[in-house]
Enzyme design. Structure first.
Site, PDB file in Angstrom:
ATOM      1  CE  LYS A  15      -4.162  -0.363   2.255  1.00  0.00           C
ATOM      2  NZ  LYS A  15      -4.954  -0.364   3.488  1.00  0.00           N
ATOM      3  CG  ASP A  70     -10.880   0.985   6.650  1.00  0.00           C
ATOM      4  OD1 ASP A  70     -10.033   0.086   6.810  1.00  0.00           O
ATOM      5  OD2 ASP A  70     -12.092   0.792   6.849  1.00  0.00           O
ATOM      6  CG  PHE A 155      -5.076  -6.745  -3.001  1.00  0.00           C
ATOM      7  CD1 PHE A 155      -4.817  -5.611  -3.749  1.00  0.00           C
ATOM      8  CD2 PHE A 155      -5.842  -6.610  -1.842  1.00  0.00           C
ATOM      9  CE1 PHE A 155      -5.299  -4.365  -3.354  1.00  0.00           C
ATOM     10  CE2 PHE A 155      -6.326  -5.367  -1.442  1.00  0.00           C
ATOM     11  CZ  PHE A 155      -6.048  -4.252  -2.205  1.00  0.00           C
ATOM     12  CG  ASP A 158      -8.146  -6.266  -7.521  1.00  0.00           C
ATOM     13  OD1 ASP A 158      -9.051  -5.449  -7.272  1.00  0.00           O
ATOM     14  OD2 ASP A 158      -6.942  -6.011  -7.352  1.00  0.00           O
ATOM     15  CE  LYS A 178      -6.801  -2.319  -7.738  1.00  0.00           C
ATOM     16  NZ  LYS A 178      -6.449  -3.286  -6.699  1.00  0.00           N
ATOM     17  NE  ARG A 184      -5.406   0.960  -2.519  1.00  0.00           N
ATOM     18  CZ  ARG A 184      -6.319   0.001  -2.372  1.00  0.00           C
ATOM     19  NH1 ARG A 184      -7.160   0.048  -1.366  1.00  0.00           N
ATOM     20  NH2 ARG A 184      -6.366  -1.004  -3.207  1.00  0.00           N
TER      21      ARG A 184
HETATM   22  P1  IMP Z   1      -7.861  -2.254   3.456  1.00  0.00           P
HETATM   23  O1  IMP Z   1      -8.656  -1.502   4.419  1.00  0.00           O
HETATM   24  O2  IMP Z   1      -7.309  -1.383   2.367  1.00  0.00           O
HETATM   25  O3  IMP Z   1      -6.818  -3.113   4.059  1.00  0.00           O
HETATM   26  O4  IMP Z   1      -8.850  -3.215   2.646  1.00  0.00           O
HETATM   27  C1  IMP Z   1      -9.763  -4.083   3.282  1.00  0.00           C
HETATM   28  C2  IMP Z   1     -10.190  -5.164   2.327  1.00  0.00           C
HETATM   29  O5  IMP Z   1     -10.978  -4.612   1.269  1.00  0.00           O
HETATM   30  C3  IMP Z   1      -9.047  -5.894   1.629  1.00  0.00           C
HETATM   31  O6  IMP Z   1      -8.567  -6.946   2.412  1.00  0.00           O
HETATM   32  C4  IMP Z   1      -9.753  -6.414   0.384  1.00  0.00           C
HETATM   33  O7  IMP Z   1     -10.465  -7.594   0.657  1.00  0.00           O
HETATM   34  C5  IMP Z   1     -10.742  -5.304   0.062  1.00  0.00           C
HETATM   35  N1  IMP Z   1     -10.148  -4.357  -0.904  1.00  0.00           N
HETATM   36  C6  IMP Z   1      -9.804  -3.059  -0.671  1.00  0.00           C
HETATM   37  N2  IMP Z   1      -9.278  -2.500  -1.770  1.00  0.00           N
HETATM   38  C7  IMP Z   1      -9.273  -3.467  -2.718  1.00  0.00           C
HETATM   39  C8  IMP Z   1      -8.812  -3.495  -4.080  1.00  0.00           C
HETATM   40  O8  IMP Z   1      -8.273  -2.526  -4.648  1.00  0.00           O
HETATM   41  N3  IMP Z   1      -8.970  -4.677  -4.705  1.00  0.00           N
HETATM   42  C9  IMP Z   1      -9.539  -5.773  -4.135  1.00  0.00           C
HETATM   43  N4  IMP Z   1      -9.952  -5.802  -2.882  1.00  0.00           N
HETATM   44  C10 IMP Z   1      -9.826  -4.650  -2.167  1.00  0.00           C
END
Ligand code: IMP
Length: 198
Positions: A15, A70, A155, A158, A178, A184
């Site tokens: 990230k 988040d 990940f 996706d 992406k 993001r």
């Molecule tokens: P985090 O808060 O960014 O760690 O994301 C929490 C969860 O949301 C991740 O573990 C993924 O399951 C899902 N997620 C967030 N962003 C993405 C993305 O860009 N692609 C796929 N899954 C995502």
């Protein structure tokens, strides 16, 4: 322009790299781990509450500007699930595969009109001498949940997040693409704009 350092409230180097790539070379992203600050549980009710919880814990402990994000996936027809529980949708510590299978099961035989989804990202910046200046930047990426997995990049969800305008799943997109269109990327670009106009 002087290089600006931001500390990301996360241990996720992937990230940090992604944020660094989008912000460009005028920014240096460090991670919470480098400062040895303990992590706190994310027990907020919204993406922005969780981002703030992570950022404020770190901001209390260091004097450099802090960012935290988040993110997660919301599927309209199932009450915006998995939402803030995206990482642990199938169970605590679930793998991406388990989360994907649970979601595919929940949407089994549903028509495309009931497969509308969006990725959400809430990013928070905490800065200033007394760390009182809090700014939020949000990004949304609309798509549909496919019937099966396609693609090898990325990940999380996706491989089943189909983007109609690109006719591909997020896992079929290169990192470069992406990083131009994702939830993001949208939030990070808003942050960049904000920092450059300060
Ligand atoms: P985090 O808060 O960014 O760690 O994301 C929490 C969860 O949301 C991740 O573990 C993924 O399951 C899902 N997620 C967030 N962003 C993405 C993305 O860009 N692609 C796929 N899954 C995502």
């Amino acid at each position: 322009m002087k290089v600006k350092t931001l500390v990301l409230a996360s241990s996720n180097n992937h990230k940090a790299k992604e944020i660094g790539m989008i912000l460009g070379r005028n920014y240096q992203i460090k991670t919470q781990e480098e400062f040895g600050v303990p992590f706190v549980p994310e027990n907020g009710k919204t993406f922005s509450e969780n981002a703030y919880i992570k950022a404020s814990q770190l901001a209390k402990n260091i004097s450099i500007p802090v960012i935290a994000d988040d993110s997660g996936l919301e599927v309209l027809s199932i009450n915006n699930q998995p939402g803030i529980y995206s990482a642990r949708y199938a169970s605590i510590g679930a793998t991406d595969e388990e989360n994907i299978n649970k979601l595919l099961g929940a949407l089994k035989n549903r028509p495309s009109s009931e497969r509308k989804a969006k990725f959400i990202c809430s990013l928070v910046l905490i800065e200033g001498h007394d760390k009182q200046k809090v700014s939020y930047f949000n990004g949304e990426w609309k798509g549909e949940i496919a019937n099966k997995k396609t693609g090898r990049h990325g990940f999380g969800y996706d491989p089943i997040f189909f983007v109609p305008s690109l006719k591909k799943t997020a896992a079929e997109l290169s990192e470069e693409i992406k990083n131009k269109v994702s939830h993001r990327a949208i939030a990070i670009n808003k942050l960049k704009n904000f920092l450059e106009n300060q």
